[in-house]
Design a protein around this motif. Sequence first.
Motif, PDB file in Angstrom:
ATOM      1  N   ASP A  80       0.964  -1.226   0.025  1.00 31.78           N
ATOM      2  CA  ASP A  80       0.034  -0.154  -0.111  1.00 31.78           C
ATOM      3  C   ASP A  80       0.799   1.353  -0.054  1.00 31.78           C
ATOM      4  N   GLN A  81       1.910   1.237   0.736  1.00 29.40           N
ATOM      5  CA  GLN A  81       2.822   2.331   0.917  1.00 29.40           C
ATOM      6  C   GLN A  81       3.609   2.837  -0.344  1.00 29.40           C
ATOM      7  N   LEU A  86       4.573   5.819  -5.291  1.00 27.72           N
ATOM      8  CA  LEU A  86       4.648   5.930  -6.865  1.00 27.72           C
ATOM      9  C   LEU A  86       3.287   6.765  -7.257  1.00 27.72           C
ATOM     10  N   THR A  87       2.397   6.587  -6.889  1.00 25.70           N
ATOM     11  CA  THR A  87       1.046   7.168  -7.288  1.00 25.70           C
ATOM     12  C   THR A  87       1.139   8.516  -7.179  1.00 25.70           C
ATOM     13  N   ALA A  88       1.922   9.095  -6.215  1.00 26.37           N
ATOM     14  CA  ALA A  88       2.041  10.614  -5.777  1.00 26.37           C
ATOM     15  C   ALA A  88       3.292  11.048  -6.502  1.00 26.37           C
ATOM     16  N   ALA A  89       4.085  10.326  -7.071  1.00 27.54           N
ATOM     17  CA  ALA A  89       5.092  10.651  -8.006  1.00 27.54           C
ATOM     18  C   ALA A  89       4.580  10.530  -9.582  1.00 27.54           C
ATOM     19  N   GLY A  90       3.355  10.417  -9.703  1.00 30.72           N
ATOM     20  CA  GLY A  90       2.878  10.296 -10.942  1.00 30.72           C
ATOM     21  C   GLY A  90       2.936   9.284 -11.931  1.00 30.72           C
ATOM     22  N   VAL A  91       3.289   7.885 -11.009  1.00 34.49           N
ATOM     23  CA  VAL A  91       3.200   6.623 -11.704  1.00 34.49           C
ATOM     24  C   VAL A  91       1.744   6.119 -11.718  1.00 34.49           C
TER      25      VAL A  91
END
Length: 132
Positions: A80-81, A86-91
Motif C-alpha cells: 500500500d505504501q 509511486l502514485t504521488a510521484a505520477g506513476v
Amino acid sequence: MPLSAHPLRASIAVSDIQQAVAFYEGKLGLQPLRSGPSATIPDGSRVYAAAGAPALNVYQSTTAGTTAATLATWYVDDLDQIVDELTAAGVGIVRYDQLVHDARGITARAGGGRIAWFQDPDGNTFALEADA
C-alpha cells in the motif's frame, strides 16, 4: 557451474534513455550504479540497484515496449505504501479488466498475497508484490 549460482539482472529496452532516466530516477527513485553505451549510443544505458546489488539494466533500443508481459517484479513489505508513493510521484497503476482491484489498483495474487502493476513510458510492465 549451474546458472543458479550466478546473479541475474533484468534488461529493459527503452526508446529514449533520457526519458527513461527521468522516469526510473525521477519517479521510481532508483539510483544509477553506472551508465554506459548501448549499441551506437555512447551514454545509452543505466544499471540500477535493488537491495544493494545490480538488478536492472535499462538501455536504449529499437525493441522497446514490444512485450505486454511483466518484465520484472519488486517484492515489497508494504505494498500500500509503495503504491501510494509511486502514485504521488505520477506513476499510474495498471488495472486489468479481468481482475478485481481495490481503490489503489492492487489485486489478489494467485497463490496468496497481493500484486499491482505499473508501466514505464515505453509500456514496459513491472509488478509490485507482497505476501500480505
